[in-house]
Motif scaffolding. Structure first.
Motif, PDB file in Angstrom:
ATOM      1  N   VAL B 205       0.863  -1.178   0.000  1.00 25.59           N
ATOM      2  CA  VAL B 205       0.000   0.000   0.000  1.00 25.59           C
ATOM      3  C   VAL B 205       0.905   1.235   0.000  1.00 25.59           C
ATOM      4  CG1 VAL B 205      -1.768   1.275   1.279  1.00 25.59           C
ATOM      5  CG2 VAL B 205      -1.788  -1.216   1.301  1.00 25.59           C
ATOM      6  N   VAL B 206       0.664   2.128  -0.949  1.00 18.98           N
ATOM      7  CA  VAL B 206       1.475   3.345  -1.030  1.00 18.98           C
ATOM      8  C   VAL B 206       0.583   4.547  -0.736  1.00 18.98           C
ATOM      9  CG1 VAL B 206       3.012   4.732  -2.474  1.00 18.98           C
ATOM     10  CG2 VAL B 206       2.917   2.246  -2.790  1.00 18.98           C
ATOM     11  N   PRO B 207       0.869   5.263   0.358  1.00 16.35           N
ATOM     12  CA  PRO B 207       0.029   6.420   0.685  1.00 16.35           C
ATOM     13  C   PRO B 207       0.195   7.543  -0.341  1.00 16.35           C
ATOM     14  CG  PRO B 207       1.321   5.701   2.568  1.00 16.35           C
ATOM     15  CD  PRO B 207       1.881   5.006   1.376  1.00 16.35           C
ATOM     16  N   ASP B 208      -0.827   8.353  -0.446  1.00 10.84           N
ATOM     17  CA  ASP B 208      -0.795   9.504  -1.353  1.00 10.84           C
ATOM     18  C   ASP B 208       0.190  10.531  -0.803  1.00 10.84           C
ATOM     19  OD1 ASP B 208      -1.665  10.966  -3.571  1.00 10.84           O
ATOM     20  OD2 ASP B 208      -3.046  12.124  -2.348  1.00 10.84           O
ATOM     21  N   SER B 209       0.966  11.118  -1.681  1.00  8.81           N
ATOM     22  CA  SER B 209       1.939  12.104  -1.215  1.00  8.81           C
ATOM     23  C   SER B 209       2.364  13.026  -2.341  1.00  8.81           C
ATOM     24  CB  SER B 209       3.177  11.379  -0.656  1.00  8.81           C
ATOM     25  OG  SER B 209       4.205  12.297  -0.397  1.00  8.81           O
ATOM     26  N   GLU B 210       2.607  14.275  -1.978  1.00  8.05           N
ATOM     27  CA  GLU B 210       3.113  15.248  -2.952  1.00  8.05           C
ATOM     28  C   GLU B 210       4.552  14.921  -3.343  1.00  8.05           C
ATOM     29  OE1 GLU B 210       2.688  18.991  -1.004  1.00  8.05           O
ATOM     30  OE2 GLU B 210       0.501  18.934  -1.043  1.00  8.05           O
ATOM     31  N   GLU B 211       5.210  14.112  -2.515  1.00  7.35           N
ATOM     32  CA  GLU B 211       6.622  13.774  -2.763  1.00  7.35           C
ATOM     33  C   GLU B 211       6.814  13.107  -4.131  1.00  7.35           C
ATOM     34  OE1 GLU B 211       9.007  14.527  -0.646  1.00  7.35           O
ATOM     35  OE2 GLU B 211       7.713  15.193   0.977  1.00  7.35           O
ATOM     36  N   ILE B 212       5.772  12.410  -4.591  1.00  6.95           N
ATOM     37  CA  ILE B 212       5.863  11.730  -5.889  1.00  6.95           C
ATOM     38  C   ILE B 212       6.087  12.761  -6.996  1.00  6.95           C
ATOM     39  CG2 ILE B 212       4.524  10.425  -7.614  1.00  6.95           C
ATOM     40  CD1 ILE B 212       5.325   8.550  -5.460  1.00  6.95           C
TER      41      ILE B 212
END
Lengths: 87, 271
Positions: B205-212
């Motif tokens: 599971v990959v959380p949502d993040s602006e880092e992407i």
């Protein structure tokens, strides 16, 4: 639902889960089978299609509109895909 | 390397994060010391070179290999920092009909002699590009977001994989862009519910993040930054692929803290 209704409203997530399971369940219920024949005449292919539809209607208690038979030809190879949606 | 493992990262729906998952998973395996080759099978709409920051280094593409103009090893590009992470780029001027399923099988057979892991970034859709991408794969990783549109398409893809002979053991699921706080507030379906609905193993599971977005802007897979907390789920996924059973809960640990403590932690964790 009216604003004064005492019934508890489902959460947004509950609605999503219900819809998700419906989507997946409907898709999983549609069963597709592929069989390949070689060197068959048009009449023979047509009789196979009719047989598949009749068989599904008689034995699986489905309407004829829920039985979809797709035919594709590649050279002298004919592929018949029967998709039967039933509940 | 006869025991080379071949994965395809697919989804059906576009924009769910297939390319990001491919790049970061490949980088994780390379960081662990494995020789990895990523194949961009999205012919005509290539992106993987951009995510890896290699767009200016690509000279030859998959089309040059398929046409027999170049050997696969001559066409692959090494990553700037991870020398055991390689990319076979796609072509922007070609189209999907220029490559066949047999071309992909031949290509992967050749690359399998040189790499521990081959990861194919599948294009969106279920047409020619999808069929080409799954043809040489041993394992399929389905990427979905917690939205009904993506889940519905993922289900369709799982059905197609089953029709192509992929058993349950050969298909796994990554839930991308999860918002744990929305799940807590009953506004989003949970990874467990998606897993149960699709009836496949949950790989991560990959959380949502602006880092992407930040990492794509820079052309660096975010797992290269050890301090980036979003590298944790990708590293966990890589470990699970290697057979180490890391609990799924560890993928989202620390992503759901609310309140002042969560705010402070977020500030301290932000780079």
């Amino acid at each position: 639902m009216a604003w004064w209704s005492p019934a508890k409203k489902d959460s947004n997530r509950d609605i999503a889960v219900k819809r998700m399971n419906d989507i997946v369940a409907n898709r999983r219920e549609a069963c597709a089978t592929a069989i390949k024949f070689e060197n068959k005449s048009e009449e023979e292919i047509e009789s196979i299609v009719t047989y598949i539809k009749d068989y599904a209607c008689r034995n699986l208690s489905v309407n004829e509109k829920d039985v979809k038979v797709h035919i594709s030809k590649d050279g002298n190879i004919v592929t018949i895909i029967a998709s039967i949606a039933y509940k | 390397m006869n025991d080379s493992k071949v994965f395809v990262v697919t989804s059906g729906k576009g924009g769910v994060g297939k390319t990001t998952v491919t790049a970061n998973l490949g980088a994780c395996l390379a960081l662990l010391g494995y020789n990895v080759c990523l194949i961009d099978a999205d012919i005509g709409l290539k992106n993987l070179d951009l995510v890896l920051g290699l767009e200016n280094r690509v000279v030859y593409t998959i089309i040059d290999v398929v046409r027999g103009n170049k050997d696969p090893l001559e066409a692959v590009v090494k990553h700037k920092f991870l020398k055991n992470l390689n990319l076979l780029a796609s072509s922007q001027i070609a189209n999907k009909d220029m490559v066949s399923e047999q071309d992909m099988i031949n290509l992967v057979n050749e690359l399998s002699k040189h790499y521990h892991y081959i990861i194919i970034d599948c294009p969106a859709g279920i047409e020619r590009g999808f069929k080409n991408s799954i043809a040489p794969a041993q394992q399929a990783i389905i990427v979905t977001t917690p939205e009904l549109t993506a889940i519905s398409d993922a289900d369709r893809v799982i059905g197609m994989l089953e029709n192509q002979g992929f058993s349950e053991q050969r298909v796994s699921l990554i839930v991308n862009r999860l918002k744990p706080r929305m799940v807590q507030r009953d506004k989003m379906v949970s990874p467990e519910e998606i897993k149960n609905a699709l009836a496949v193993e949950l790989l991560g599971v990959v959380p949502d993040s602006e880092e992407i977005i930040v990492s794509t802007n820079e052309g660096n897979p975010l797992v290269l930054d050890e301090r980036n907390r979003l590298s944790i789920p990708f590293k966990n996924i890589a470990q699970r692929i290697l057979g180490n059973p890391i609990p799924i809960s560890e993928d989202i640990a620390g992503f759901s803290e609310d309140g002042f403590l969560g705010f402070i932690k977020k500030l301290l964790g932000r780079r």
